[in-house]
Design a protein around this motif. Sequence first.
Motif, PDB file in Angstrom:
ATOM      1  N   ARG A   1       0.846  -1.174   0.000  1.00 48.75           N
ATOM      2  CA  ARG A   1       0.000   0.000   0.000  1.00 48.75           C
ATOM      3  C   ARG A   1       0.887   1.231   0.000  1.00 48.75           C
ATOM      4  O   ARG A   1       1.733   1.404   0.865  1.00 48.75           O
ATOM      5  N   LYS A   2       0.652   2.085  -0.951  1.00 49.34           N
ATOM      6  CA  LYS A   2       1.460   3.296  -1.056  1.00 49.34           C
ATOM      7  C   LYS A   2       1.022   4.293   0.011  1.00 49.34           C
ATOM      8  O   LYS A   2      -0.162   4.550   0.180  1.00 49.34           O
ATOM      9  N   TYR A   3       1.963   4.814   0.733  1.00 51.91           N
ATOM     10  CA  TYR A   3       1.578   5.767   1.772  1.00 51.91           C
ATOM     11  C   TYR A   3       2.291   7.102   1.624  1.00 51.91           C
ATOM     12  O   TYR A   3       2.072   8.018   2.425  1.00 51.91           O
ATOM     13  N   GLY A   4       3.086   7.242   0.607  1.00 49.57           N
ATOM     14  CA  GLY A   4       3.731   8.535   0.436  1.00 49.57           C
ATOM     15  C   GLY A   4       4.568   8.591  -0.818  1.00 49.57           C
ATOM     16  O   GLY A   4       4.946   7.561  -1.382  1.00 49.57           O
TER      17      GLY A   4
ATOM     18  N   TYR B   1       6.808   5.500  -1.373  1.00 47.82           N
ATOM     19  CA  TYR B   1       6.900   4.745  -0.129  1.00 47.82           C
ATOM     20  C   TYR B   1       5.720   3.782  -0.022  1.00 47.82           C
ATOM     21  O   TYR B   1       4.569   4.181  -0.174  1.00 47.82           O
ATOM     22  N   TYR B   2       6.034   2.554   0.227  1.00 48.25           N
ATOM     23  CA  TYR B   2       4.999   1.532   0.350  1.00 48.25           C
ATOM     24  C   TYR B   2       5.159   0.802   1.682  1.00 48.25           C
ATOM     25  O   TYR B   2       6.250   0.637   2.178  1.00 48.25           O
ATOM     26  N   ARG B   3       4.048   0.366   2.216  1.00 42.06           N
ATOM     27  CA  ARG B   3       4.106  -0.558   3.338  1.00 42.06           C
ATOM     28  C   ARG B   3       3.191  -1.731   3.040  1.00 42.06           C
ATOM     29  O   ARG B   3       2.344  -1.669   2.157  1.00 42.06           O
TER      30      ARG B   3
ATOM     31  N   THR C   1       0.327  -4.208   2.895  1.00 44.50           N
ATOM     32  CA  THR C   1      -1.119  -4.017   3.001  1.00 44.50           C
ATOM     33  C   THR C   1      -1.650  -4.552   4.327  1.00 44.50           C
ATOM     34  O   THR C   1      -2.621  -4.044   4.867  1.00 44.50           O
TER      35      THR C   1
ATOM     36  N   GLN D   1      -0.304  -4.474   7.192  1.00 46.53           N
ATOM     37  CA  GLN D   1       0.403  -3.891   8.332  1.00 46.53           C
ATOM     38  C   GLN D   1      -0.467  -3.858   9.583  1.00 46.53           C
ATOM     39  O   GLN D   1      -0.036  -4.235  10.659  1.00 46.53           O
ATOM     40  N   LYS D   2      -1.682  -3.410   9.411  1.00 46.73           N
ATOM     41  CA  LYS D   2      -2.547  -3.266  10.580  1.00 46.73           C
ATOM     42  C   LYS D   2      -3.028  -4.609  11.091  1.00 46.73           C
ATOM     43  O   LYS D   2      -2.984  -4.890  12.281  1.00 46.73           O
TER      44      LYS D   2
ATOM     45  N   LYS E   1       8.255  -2.683   4.713  1.00 45.38           N
ATOM     46  CA  LYS E   1       8.076  -1.484   3.897  1.00 45.38           C
ATOM     47  C   LYS E   1       9.023  -1.557   2.725  1.00 45.38           C
ATOM     48  O   LYS E   1       9.988  -2.302   2.742  1.00 45.38           O
TER      49      LYS E   1
END
Length: 289
Positions: free
Chosen positions: A169-172, A185-187, A189, A191-192, A199
Motif C-alpha cells: 500500500r502506497k503511503y507517500g 513509499y509503500y508498506r 497491506t 500492516q494493521k 516497507k
Amino acid sequence: MDQEVVMSMIFHGIKLVKTLESSLPEKPPESLSTSLGEIAKTFGDANERLKMLLLEMRNSETALNQTKPVIVSVSNQMLVQMEPGLMQEYSFRRGGSSTSSQGTEAIFQTQLMVGGRILTAAEGSGGASGSSTPRLRRRKDEGEDQTVLVAALRTGNTDMPPDDNHTWRKYGQKEILGSRFPRAYYRCTHQKLYNCPAKKQVQRLDDDPFTFRVTYRGSHTCHIYSTAPTTSVTVAATTGHSIDYGSPIHDMTDAMFGSSGVGANMDFIFPFNDPTQRFRRLDDGDDHQ
DNA sequence: GTGATTTGACCAGA
DNA sequence: TCTGGTCAAATCAC
C-alpha cells in the motif's frame, strides 16, 4: 549434463509433491512426514547442485561475455531472474557483517553493480522500522535494508515496479533532492491486521528510467502473498537464509509455477545459459523422468 | 461502503 | 535549517 541432472531432480521433486497432493486426505501422519522429508531432501539436493552450477557459470561468464546473462543478480544466497527482454547486467554482492546488539542480525553492506557501476546501500541492524506513537523515525545508518535493482516493465504500466508477490500500500511519495524522479513509499497491506512491519521504497534511477531501485525494510510477518504472481521478477532464496527480499518464494515449485501451485498456467524462466530456454511443464505430456 | 492512492503538512535526524 | 520519512484528510476506484 549438470543442468539436466538438476532439472530431473526438480521434476522428481515436483512429482513427489503431486503424489503427495493426490494422496493427502488419507495420508497418515508418519507417512506424511516421510514424504515431506523426501520432498525437502530432493529440492535441497537440487538446490545445492544448482548453486554449484551457477557458481561455475558465473566463473565462466566472467571469462567470456558479461553483457547478457539471464541471471541478473547472484549472491551467495540468492538469485534474481527477470524477463529476458528486461535483462540487464547486475551483480549483487554482500560484504562484511557484524552482529547486532541482539547478536542475531547481521549488518550488511550491500553493493549492486550496474553496468560496471557500483551502487552501495549502507545497512545496519537496529530493529524494525514499524511505526508507533510517538512517531518513530529511523536513523540513516540503522535498520535492516535490502536494496535490489528491478527492471521496469516495458509494456503496460511502466510506472510500477514488477510485482514481487507481496501486496503493498502506497503511503507517500517524495521528491528527492538530486533525483529526477520521486521516491514512492509503500508498506505492507497487512500492516494493521498482522502488525507487519515490511516497507519498501521505490525509485527510478536517474540515468536509467527503466530501472527501479527498490529498498526493502523490515521483514514480512504476515506471510500473505499476492495470488497472481507475475514472472517479471523472481527473487528466490536458494538456501534457508531467512532474509526476506520481498519475493518470498519458499519452495521451488512455487518459484517455478507460481503460488497457485503445480499446474498453474504460466511459463517460467530458468536461470540457465539460454535466455530463451523455457522448460515444459510436467503435464504437457513429456515427463522428464 | 471499503480500501487504495494522492498530496500537503508535520516531524525528527543530520 | 534542510531533508527524508510518515501521517492523515481528501479523493478515487471498485
